[in-house]
Design a protein around this motif. Structure first.
Motif, PDB file in Angstrom:
ATOM      1  N   ASN A  33       0.853  -1.192   0.000  1.00  0.00           N
ATOM      2  CA  ASN A  33       0.000   0.000   0.000  1.00  0.00           C
ATOM      3  C   ASN A  33       0.888   1.242   0.000  1.00  0.00           C
ATOM      4  O   ASN A  33       1.127   1.840   1.054  1.00  0.00           O
ATOM      5  N   PRO A  34       1.377   1.644  -1.186  1.00  0.00           N
ATOM      6  CA  PRO A  34       2.311   2.774  -1.255  1.00  0.00           C
ATOM      7  C   PRO A  34       1.729   4.113  -0.796  1.00  0.00           C
ATOM      8  O   PRO A  34       2.467   5.044  -0.521  1.00  0.00           O
ATOM      9  N   ASP A  35       0.406   4.193  -0.697  1.00  0.00           N
ATOM     10  CA  ASP A  35      -0.236   5.438  -0.290  1.00  0.00           C
ATOM     11  C   ASP A  35      -0.591   5.462   1.195  1.00  0.00           C
ATOM     12  O   ASP A  35      -1.402   6.277   1.628  1.00  0.00           O
ATOM     13  N   SER A  36       0.053   4.615   1.974  1.00  0.00           N
ATOM     14  CA  SER A  36      -0.194   4.595   3.411  1.00  0.00           C
ATOM     15  C   SER A  36       0.734   5.594   4.107  1.00  0.00           C
ATOM     16  O   SER A  36       1.932   5.347   4.247  1.00  0.00           O
ATOM     17  N   TYR A  37       0.156   6.716   4.527  1.00  0.00           N
ATOM     18  CA  TYR A  37       0.982   7.685   5.254  1.00  0.00           C
ATOM     19  C   TYR A  37       1.515   7.074   6.541  1.00  0.00           C
ATOM     20  O   TYR A  37       2.615   7.390   6.985  1.00  0.00           O
ATOM     21  N   SER A  44       9.812   6.158   9.052  1.00  0.00           N
ATOM     22  CA  SER A  44      10.658   7.297   9.418  1.00  0.00           C
ATOM     23  C   SER A  44      11.127   7.182  10.868  1.00  0.00           C
ATOM     24  O   SER A  44      12.260   7.532  11.182  1.00  0.00           O
ATOM     25  N   HIS A  45      10.273   6.668  11.749  1.00  0.00           N
ATOM     26  CA  HIS A  45      10.676   6.465  13.150  1.00  0.00           C
ATOM     27  C   HIS A  45      11.811   5.445  13.251  1.00  0.00           C
ATOM     28  O   HIS A  45      12.771   5.651  13.995  1.00  0.00           O
ATOM     29  N   VAL A  46      11.680   4.363  12.504  1.00  0.00           N
ATOM     30  CA  VAL A  46      12.718   3.319  12.521  1.00  0.00           C
ATOM     31  C   VAL A  46      14.049   3.906  12.053  1.00  0.00           C
ATOM     32  O   VAL A  46      15.091   3.697  12.675  1.00  0.00           O
ATOM     33  N   LEU A  47      14.002   4.651  10.973  1.00  0.00           N
ATOM     34  CA  LEU A  47      15.222   5.232  10.409  1.00  0.00           C
ATOM     35  C   LEU A  47      15.810   6.286  11.341  1.00  0.00           C
ATOM     36  O   LEU A  47      17.030   6.343  11.539  1.00  0.00           O
ATOM     37  N   ALA A  56      15.234   9.131   7.060  1.00  0.00           N
ATOM     38  CA  ALA A  56      14.057   9.362   7.898  1.00  0.00           C
ATOM     39  C   ALA A  56      13.281  10.583   7.413  1.00  0.00           C
ATOM     40  O   ALA A  56      12.042  10.557   7.337  1.00  0.00           O
ATOM     41  N   GLU A  57      14.012  11.633   7.088  1.00  0.00           N
ATOM     42  CA  GLU A  57      13.347  12.834   6.588  1.00  0.00           C
ATOM     43  C   GLU A  57      12.626  12.548   5.279  1.00  0.00           C
ATOM     44  O   GLU A  57      11.494  12.988   5.062  1.00  0.00           O
ATOM     45  N   SER A  58      13.262  11.796   4.408  1.00  0.00           N
ATOM     46  CA  SER A  58      12.630  11.444   3.140  1.00  0.00           C
ATOM     47  C   SER A  58      11.340  10.661   3.374  1.00  0.00           C
ATOM     48  O   SER A  58      10.315  10.932   2.741  1.00  0.00           O
ATOM     49  N   ALA A  59      11.381   9.711   4.299  1.00  0.00           N
ATOM     50  CA  ALA A  59      10.192   8.902   4.582  1.00  0.00           C
ATOM     51  C   ALA A  59       9.068   9.748   5.164  1.00  0.00           C
ATOM     52  O   ALA A  59       7.903   9.621   4.750  1.00  0.00           O
ATOM     53  N   ILE A  60       9.381  10.636   6.106  1.00  0.00           N
ATOM     54  CA  ILE A  60       8.307  11.425   6.716  1.00  0.00           C
ATOM     55  C   ILE A  60       7.769  12.458   5.724  1.00  0.00           C
ATOM     56  O   ILE A  60       6.574  12.767   5.728  1.00  0.00           O
TER      57      ILE A  60
END
Length: 182
Positions: A33-37, A44-47, A56-60
């Motif tokens: 589900n690529p559209d799951s915020y 981002s928390h894991v990273l 992490a910044e990219s993910a968030i």
């Protein structure tokens, strides 16, 4: 396995600090589900917990691209930006989080602490007052509020807040220490 299963497993791994497994699980959730915020936010928390701040910044930011009105994601972005030394951007992200959700205690607390660190004592005091109104029993918020008041020379109000903290938890040591210093 489906999206929900990967999210559940990823959350369990995140809570037990099994970073590689958590990262893999959230990546699998994103793949399904690529559209799951939420999946992007948890990733981002894991990273961030692994000090992989750029990733992490990219993910968030990906999470925010999906749902730009999600206040907890703005708070997460602020934490990640702060870890990278981007204080101005972090403060703006916290202000956005509090605008989007005026009941987001953690965002108010973080805004109060970060603005206090930056010498913005009036903003710090106002943010921490809002955080206290939302969670009057938090020792972290009360302690930061005392520090902010002391930095402004508001010693009586600092003392009153220490006494409030003592009334809430007489066994807590920090308010007694702060009172002794006043």
């Amino acid at each position: 396995m489906n999206y929900d299963h990967w999210m559940q497993i990823g959350t369990e791994y995140l809570e037990t600090e099994q970073w590689a497994d958590a990262e893999n699980s959230f990546n699998e959730a994103i793949a399904s589900n690529p559209d799951s915020y939420a999946a992007w936010r948890f990733l981002s928390h894991v990273l961030d917990d692994q000090l992989r701040f750029i990733e992490a910044e990219s993910a968030i930011r990906h999470s925010l691209a999906i749902d730009e009105d999600h206040a907890p994601s703005w708070n997460t972005l602020a934490v990640i930006l702060d870890h990278q030394g981007n204080t101005g951007e972090a403060l703006n992200a916290l202000r956005q989080a509090t605008r989007l959700d005026p009941t987001h205690t953690r965002a108010w607390t973080n805004l109060g602490m970060k603005s206090g660190d930056e010498g913005l004592s009036e903003e710090s005091e106002e943010a921490l007052k809002k955080a206290i109104n939302l969670d009057p029993y938090s020792p972290l918020i009360l302690r930061e509020f005392v520090r902010t008041l002391k930095s402004q020379g508001k010693y009586q109000e600092s003392e009153d807040t220490c006494r409030q903290a003592i009334d809430l938890n007489p066994e807590a040591t920090w308010p007694w220490i702060e009172l002794a210093i006043l």
